[in-house]
Design a protein around this motif. Structure first.
Motif, short mmCIF file in Angstrom:
data_model
loop_
_atom_site.label_atom_id
_atom_site.label_comp_id
_atom_site.label_asym_id
_atom_site.label_seq_id
_atom_site.Cartn_x
_atom_site.Cartn_y
_atom_site.Cartn_z
N HIS A 41 0.89 -1.05 -0.46
CA HIS A 41 -0.26 0.05 0.89
C HIS A 41 0.78 1.67 -0.12
O HIS A 41 1.35 1.55 0.88
CB HIS A 41 -0.90 0.25 1.09
CG HIS A 41 -2.19 -1.29 1.30
ND1 HIS A 41 -1.74 -1.83 2.48
CD2 HIS A 41 -2.55 -1.41 -0.16
CE1 HIS A 41 -3.30 -2.99 1.40
NE2 HIS A 41 -3.58 -2.62 0.93
N GLU A 44 1.26 3.76 2.44
CA GLU A 44 2.18 3.55 4.77
C GLU A 44 3.63 4.12 4.81
O GLU A 44 4.21 2.13 4.16
CB GLU A 44 1.60 2.29 4.43
CG GLU A 44 0.26 2.12 4.24
CD GLU A 44 -0.52 0.65 4.60
OE1 GLU A 44 -0.35 -0.60 4.56
OE2 GLU A 44 -2.47 0.62 4.41
N ARG A 81 -3.15 4.59 -1.90
CA ARG A 81 -3.25 3.11 -1.52
C ARG A 81 -2.57 2.00 -2.72
O ARG A 81 -2.12 1.60 -2.64
CB ARG A 81 -4.08 2.71 -0.24
CG ARG A 81 -4.98 1.73 -0.22
CD ARG A 81 -6.30 1.44 0.17
NE ARG A 81 -6.74 0.48 0.87
CZ ARG A 81 -6.09 -0.26 2.36
NH1 ARG A 81 -4.93 0.39 2.51
NH2 ARG A 81 -6.44 -1.78 2.60
N HIS A 123 2.35 -3.20 6.65
CA HIS A 123 1.48 -2.02 6.71
C HIS A 123 2.00 -0.64 8.23
O HIS A 123 1.99 -1.58 8.70
CB HIS A 123 -0.10 -2.78 6.77
CG HIS A 123 -0.12 -3.72 5.26
ND1 HIS A 123 -0.68 -4.08 4.66
CD2 HIS A 123 -0.19 -4.83 5.57
CE1 HIS A 123 -1.59 -5.11 3.74
NE2 HIS A 123 -0.44 -5.40 4.53
N ASP A 124 0.61 0.33 7.73
CA ASP A 124 0.74 0.94 8.50
C ASP A 124 -0.81 1.37 8.31
O ASP A 124 -1.54 1.05 8.33
CB ASP A 124 0.86 2.69 8.60
CG ASP A 124 2.52 3.04 8.19
OD1 ASP A 124 3.27 1.76 8.23
OD2 ASP A 124 2.90 4.20 7.04
ZN LIG Z 1 -2.18 -1.43 3.92
#
Ligand SMILES: [Zn+2]
Length: 433
Positions: A41, A44, A81, A123-124
């Motif tokens: 993503h 992130e 994203r 991820h964040d």
């Molecule tokens: Zn993510």
């Protein structure tokens, strides 16, 4: 007694993929292999900056570490994203016309490589996960500060089949070194097969359906600083490495303060092996940069370096940060051996294109080659067009033309007719004006 050290760790890069793959493998090539994937993503940054630091600053002494720091490079540059939709929903099936198809197919090959023993997808996520609802930030629907598993254990036998047990051990380690108590990690089991339609299309669910243990690490988007997100990502990754018996050293002490400094370092880019730009203090906009009209080769020292070509510019990115925008001046490549004689502060020496030299007082470019023209960009006392064989100090240069914001770095370009051969940079050590 002195012990002879021999190189144990071999680092290799793969350039043919739509993303980078950095392999840290011990020379015996034994032990478990961890695959870490950052940047699925693009918005992130904790994910991809952590993966990039892992690929650059860690040495593996036992076992193997494979890192993809930038799975989705264009989305990272755009801080989106996913510019072609959510890449983490394309692993169960993907339309053949989907622009992400090559990326999905290539990463699936790497995930299912028999050598890979465990996979982390970084991820964040929003908020801070809590079992009980407290408010819109701390609640059971939040993803931040979690180790995510799709199910308690793998369906078939595997040395790392107990996902829940492994995540629990890692969570414990991370929670032993929190910056603030409310940053504590939890385990989130999405029970994907039974409960979660969307996650059935995810990277980790694809992996566990191929009997590969896979986890997501989610740091919180609500942590205020990038270096804090990266700190927790690396703490969790190190927890998984320790669990697997992968031993490593890193060239810094793991603290959020140290990471803050490391994250400032953008490195440099080499273009067509003829030009090098150092990102430190580089101007945001650079004009008349000699490039070819097509087929330019940009090599970044930073794993998150990326070029976005717009209508009339080449924008250079490190992760989601635009470092500089180049307005090109198109030239065909000129043939030149790439070796230049210079006299710097009365010392004569040879240097090659795409390097810089440090100057205290002045420099002179020696040019005995009749068909080569030297162009010192910003050289003020223009006496005809020849700028070689002249003594040049900082006062002879127009600060408007410096490459850097401090007016210390100047371009020296070499041409044959209209063909561009290469560039060296004069870097003045201090202001002698
Ligand atoms: Zn993510």
């Amino acid at each position: 007694m002195k012990v002879l050290l021999f190189i144990l760790s071999i680092i290799s890069f793969s350039y043919a993929l739509p993303f980078s793959l950095v392999k840290h493998e011990t020379s015996k090539n034994e032990g478990p292999t961890l695959l870490v994937i950052g940047g699925i993503h693009g918005n992130e940054p904790g994910s991809y900056f952590a993966a990039s630091i892992l690929s650059q600053y860690y040495t593996i002494n036992k076992g193997n570490l494979w890192v993809v720091p930038n799975l989705n490079p264009m989305s990272i540059a755009m801080n989106s994203r996913g510019i072609h939709g959510d890449m983490n929903r394309k692993f169960a099936d993907i339309n053949i016309s989907d622009p992400d198809i090559k990326t999905i197919q290539e990463i699936q090959k790497i995930i299912t490589d028999p050598k890979v023993d465990l996979i982390l997808n970084l991820h964040d996520g929003h908020g801070f996960y809590r079992k009980e609802y407290k408010n819109s930030i701390f609640n059971p629907a939040a993803w931040g500060q979690t180790c995510v598993i799709d199910q308690e254990s793998l369906d078939s036998n595997h040395p790392y089949k107990d996902l829940d047990k492994i995540a629990l051990a890692v969570r414990q380690e991370v929670n032993d070194g929190l910056i603030e108590d409310h940053h504590c990690f939890a385990i989130r089991n999405t029970n994907t097969r039974l409960d979660d339609e969307a996650m059935k299309h995810s990277l980790t669910f694809f992996a566990i359906n191929h009997n590969k243990p896979a986890f997501a690490i989610e740091t919180s988007k609500n942590l205020p600083m990038l270096h804090e997100k990266v700190f927790y990502q690396l703490r969790a990754i190190e927890g998984y490495m320790r669990y697997m018996g992968i031993s490593y050293t890193r060239s810094f002490d793991l603290s959020s303060e140290n990471l803050k400094n490391i994250l400032k370092y953008d490195g440099n880019v080499t273009i067509n092996n003829t030009t090098a730009l150092n990102f430190e203090n580089l101007r945001n906009e650079l004009s008349f940069i000699p490039l070819q009209s097509e087929g330019n080769d940009f090599k970044f020292s930073h794993p998150l370096g990326f070029v976005v070509k717009t209508n009339d510019k080449y924008d250079l990115y490190i992760g989601n940060r635009k470092t500089s925008s180049l307005t090109p001046s198109f030239h065909e490549a000129g043939i030149h051996e790439g070796n230049v004689t210079i006299v710097v502060d009365n010392n004569r020496r040879n240097i090659t294109f795409a390097t810089e030299f440090l100057v205290t007082a002045d420099f002179k470019i020696i040019n005995n080659n009749q068909d080569t023209r030297v162009n010192i960009i910003g050289y003020l006392p223009k006496k005809g067009t020849e700028e070689a064989n002249m003594q040049v100090g900082l006062n002879d240069l127009d600060p408007k033309y410096s490459l850097d914001r401090d007016h210390k770095v100047y371009r020296v370009e070499f041409y044959k007719g209209n063909r561009f051969c290469g560039m060296i940079l004069a870097h003045f050590k201090q202001d002698t004006r």
